[in-house]
Scaffold this active site. Structure first.
Site, PDB file in Angstrom:
ATOM      1  N   TRP A 152     -12.686 -24.997 110.136  1.00  0.00           N
ATOM      2  CA  TRP A 152     -12.763 -24.081 108.781  1.00  0.00           C
ATOM      3  C   TRP A 152     -13.076 -22.946 109.306  1.00  0.00           C
ATOM      4  O   TRP A 152     -12.405 -21.567 108.983  1.00  0.00           O
ATOM      5  CB  TRP A 152     -13.964 -24.617 107.970  1.00  0.00           C
ATOM      6  N   TYR A 153     -14.110 -22.613 110.306  1.00  0.00           N
ATOM      7  CA  TYR A 153     -14.306 -21.428 110.973  1.00  0.00           C
ATOM      8  C   TYR A 153     -13.189 -20.724 111.555  1.00  0.00           C
ATOM      9  O   TYR A 153     -12.979 -19.638 111.291  1.00  0.00           O
ATOM     10  CB  TYR A 153     -15.437 -21.657 111.844  1.00  0.00           C
ATOM     11  N   GLN A 157     -11.239 -16.973 110.184  1.00  0.00           N
ATOM     12  CA  GLN A 157     -11.207 -16.026 111.203  1.00  0.00           C
ATOM     13  C   GLN A 157      -9.796 -15.676 111.325  1.00  0.00           C
ATOM     14  O   GLN A 157      -9.424 -14.275 111.340  1.00  0.00           O
ATOM     15  CB  GLN A 157     -11.537 -16.585 112.705  1.00  0.00           C
ATOM     16  N   HIS A 451      24.347  18.431 153.394  1.00  0.00           N
ATOM     17  CA  HIS A 451      24.429  17.722 152.261  1.00  0.00           C
ATOM     18  C   HIS A 451      24.005  18.755 151.131  1.00  0.00           C
ATOM     19  O   HIS A 451      24.873  18.892 150.050  1.00  0.00           O
ATOM     20  CB  HIS A 451      23.895  16.458 152.355  1.00  0.00           C
ATOM     21  N   GLU A 452      22.763  19.046 151.046  1.00  0.00           N
ATOM     22  CA  GLU A 452      22.155  19.771 150.024  1.00  0.00           C
ATOM     23  C   GLU A 452      22.715  21.139 149.948  1.00  0.00           C
ATOM     24  O   GLU A 452      22.934  21.779 148.862  1.00  0.00           O
ATOM     25  CB  GLU A 452      20.584  19.746 150.234  1.00  0.00           C
ATOM     26  N   HIS A 455      25.753  20.987 147.705  1.00  0.00           N
ATOM     27  CA  HIS A 455      25.415  20.819 146.559  1.00  0.00           C
ATOM     28  C   HIS A 455      25.292  22.355 146.051  1.00  0.00           C
ATOM     29  O   HIS A 455      25.672  22.712 144.788  1.00  0.00           O
ATOM     30  CB  HIS A 455      24.122  19.961 145.801  1.00  0.00           C
ATOM     31  N   ASP A 527      25.224  10.158 144.515  1.00  0.00           N
ATOM     32  CA  ASP A 527      25.972  11.063 144.061  1.00  0.00           C
ATOM     33  C   ASP A 527      27.344  10.471 143.202  1.00  0.00           C
ATOM     34  O   ASP A 527      27.737  10.930 142.450  1.00  0.00           O
ATOM     35  CB  ASP A 527      26.202  12.126 144.995  1.00  0.00           C
TER      36      ASP A 527
END
Ligand code: ADP
Ligand code: ZN
Ligand code: MG
Length: 646
Positions: A152-153, A157, A451-452, A455, A527
């Site tokens: 019941w409790y 709840q 590489h950079e 870009h 890339d």
């Protein structure tokens, strides 16, 4: 070795941790302990009883009769069919008679005369008495009563709050933020930007504050509000703010929590969640990530979708079952509105849709301000500058940025957050932390530098590419180096020409490596993936291929195969090979243009690479100096503004 433009951030969707309803665990454990103790005692009780039961000797009735005749018996106690004899020598014996016959009759049958019986004291007790029954039944009844009490409790709840989870499979898992909880309370003040969304939601707030006013005039109140927007744009936050503004309880549950292994559990959870919310109406019921259950139904193959479908059906049923005056408003959030089942979007369900965009510059500044509230800022801090530098950041990213800056300051034992902390945090949030420990050898460093530089150079020369803001060969996250490009505006739309330049820029690393070393490293693989995907989207999504024309060659979204991945597009073989050919043509063309740039400006490439090897990171001003020294005019804002934006 990555080109990064607008930061692509993976989804970092922190779950709000609303507390469970306080469970009076104490009472429950007490009850359980009581039960255990009682079981122990009653076990002990029966052994004790057995021990004492040995006391009076159990004898046949004839024996008692014989003893009465012999005058040995002092007293007979009759209770029911049990006869207890107390002897003159203080010993005791027990026996039983058949139930119909009366006691005296029985004794005379055994040949006991009236005179012989006269010397014996006879006591008849009423064995049907309450005391008797209690004593016999108590060991059985008390545990049962305790169990019933516990049940019941528990059920009380669960109905009361929805927090209890013991024994609750089909029960609601909704978390509650109650309006009294000042600490957890969120209001519109905590949500910066998102002006349109807030304006739309104000109506809902009005209704929650004063439902009667609306009902009296016969207005139909929306039952469902769908918040749409990318991860981290503040959907969850806004939903909580609506509840906070309206001063109503906020029940939140995530779509995935409805889904369990067992069919039917989700549906019963839905039922329970709605019930819980209705009990405390007016209230907000928030279903986060509703796409986990709300995907288009009936397209799956096999039985994998049954559970999801049942759950979704139950949601639809519950929403239809609302009385107009029930004043529970269901809010849901998704970042994939395209895959939602149309039935969810019908009038009477989630018919209000609120779109939350990524914040623009002004919003970003406001969001930063909100998150700077608790943090002392140094005098040099200009949040406007930070906002300018963070296009594409979501609210969550900005919150994260502020936090990272505070951590940096604290680590260096400073009391205030400075502008430099904030700027360093931008990159950290965008790319992950710097990895100084990842040491490149001399050769690798040189390759990365070229590489950079590739870009960066292409980005500076091509007309529609975004200008370079920073180049570095310090590795971050998974990338060995990076080139940051800064879009000068918050853009919602991109054009074909921009995409073509972007692809050429992405190829820059590959082209430079190949030209200088006549070799290619694995550093270019990311890339290549990105640019191929972009080229394919141009052809299949955006209608940017002249050959294939303005058609979308995508599969219908949301079709699922065995409840999992998306089915591959239903392109005919002929079209599929045309698409491949077009993608290839786009990439080849971009490669040609990139190669041309690098060949004509080979000297600049060398200069950038050399500078990178030396100082590892070049900021915008230094970078532009190198360009100017080599006769390239750096891009200015006006140069970009004639971009063919619609
Ligand atoms: P979503 O549910 O859209 O993925 P959240 O609402 O969970 O995003 O947002 C995550 C966090 O980001 C919030 O807790 C808040 O700190 C921050 N945030 C997002 N948007 C905003 C905003 N507009 N104003 C203030 N903070 C925001
Ligand atoms: Zn690269
Ligand atoms: Mg969320």
């Amino acid at each position: 070795m990555e080109t990064k433009e607008t930061p692509k951030k993976e989804k970092k969707d922190k779950k709000e941790k609303a507390p469970k309803i306080p469970e009076s665990q104490g009472i429950l454990t007490q009850l359980l302990i009581a039960l255990a103790v009682f079981l122990l005692i009653s076990a002990g009780y029966s052994t004790v009883k057995e021990y004492f039961a040995k006391g009076p000797e159990d004898v046949p009735l004839s024996q008692i009769a014989a003893d009465v005749r012999a005058g040995l018996v002092a007293e007979l106690t009759i209770s029911g069919n049990t006869i207890e004899g107390r002897y003159k020598d203080e010993s005791e014996k027990v026996s039983r008679k058949e139930s119909e016959a009366s006691f005296t009759e029985t004794l005379s049958n055994y040949g006991v005369s009236a005179e012989q019986l006269a010397g014996v004291k006879i006591i008849v007790t009423d064995q049907g008495g309450a005391r008797y029954w209690f004593l016999t039944l108590a060991p059985l009844l008390i545990p049962v009563l305790l169990l019933v009490g516990i049940m019941w409790y528990l059920s009380r709840q669960m109905r009361g709050g929805g927090g209890m989870q013991a024994f609750t499979f089909g029960r609601s898992l909704a978390r509650l933020v109650s309006p009294e909880d000042e600490q957890q309370k969120v209001t519109f003040k905590d949500v910066a930007g998102a002006r349109e969304a807030k304006a739309e939601l104000t109506e809902i707030v009005d209704f929650l504050k004063n439902p009667k006013k609306f009902i009296q005039i016969g207005a139909r109140i929306p039952k469902g509000v769908l918040l749409m927007g990318g991860p981290g744009t503040g959907k969850t936050l806004l939903a909580r703010a609506v509840a906070g503004e309206g001063g109503v309880p906020f029940y939140s549950i995530s779509g995935s929590e409805f889904v369990e292994m067992f069919v039917g559990v989700g549906a019963s959870r839905v039922r329970d969640t709605f019930q819980v919310a209705k009990k405390s109406a007016p209230a907000i019921l928030f279903i986060d990530e509703i796409d986990a259950i709300g995907r288009i139904r009936g397209t799956g193959v096999g039985g994998g979708n049954d559970e999801r479908e049942q759950t979704l059906n139950q949601i639809l049923v519950e929403m239809d079952g609302f009385e107009p005056n029930e004043s529970v408003i269901v809010m849901a959030a998704t970042n994939r509105p395209d895959v939602l089942d149309p039935a969810l979007l019908r009038p009477g369900r989630f018919d209000r849709r609120v779109m939350i965009d990524l914040p623009d510059r002004r919003d970003r500044e406001e969001i930063l301000t909100v998150h700077a509230r608790q943090k002392p800022l140094g005098p040099d801090v200009k949040l406007g500058v930070i906002a300018e530098r963070t296009p594409g950041f979501s609210g969550a990213d900005l919150a994260n940025l502020m936090n990272e800056a505070a951590i940096l300051a604290a680590r260096e034992d400073r009391k205030e957050v400075t502008q430099y902390d904030l700027i360093r945090s931008i990159e950290k949030v965008m790319l992950g932390p710097e990895r100084r420990s990842h040491v490149l050898n001399k050769k690798e460093k040189e390759i990365t530098a070229y590489h950079e530089a590739g870009h960066a150079l292409i980005a500076s020369v091509l007309k529609y590419a975004d200008p370079v803001h920073k180049v570095s060969i310090i590795s971050r996250g998974r990338a060995a180096g990076y080139t940051l490009k800064l879009p000068l505006d918050d853009r919602r739309m991109q054009s074909k020409l921009e995409f073509l330049d972007d692809i050429a820029v992405s190829l820059g690393g590959y082209i430079a490596e190949k030209m200088i070393y006549n070799d290619v490293t694995t550093g270019a693989s990311n890339d290549l993936q990105v640019l191929t995907a972009l080229a394919r989207d141009m052809v299949t999504k955006y209608g940017m291929s002249d050959k294939l024309g303005p058609m979308a060659y995508e599969a219908q979204p949301g079709r699922t195969l065995f409840g999992a991945g998306i089915e591959p597009g239903e392109l005919s073989q002929e079209v599929a090979s045309q698409v491949d050919a077009e993608v290839k043509a786009i990439v080849t063309e971009a490669h040609k243009r990139g190669l041309e740039v690098i060949t004509t400006h080979r000297k600049v490439l060398d200069a950038i690479a050399k500078a990178l090897v030396e100082v590892e990171t070049i900021e915008r001003e230094e970078f532009e100096k190198i360009l100017i020294a080599n006769g390239i005019v750096p891009k200015k804002k006006e140069d970009i503004e004639h971009q063919p934006l619609v």
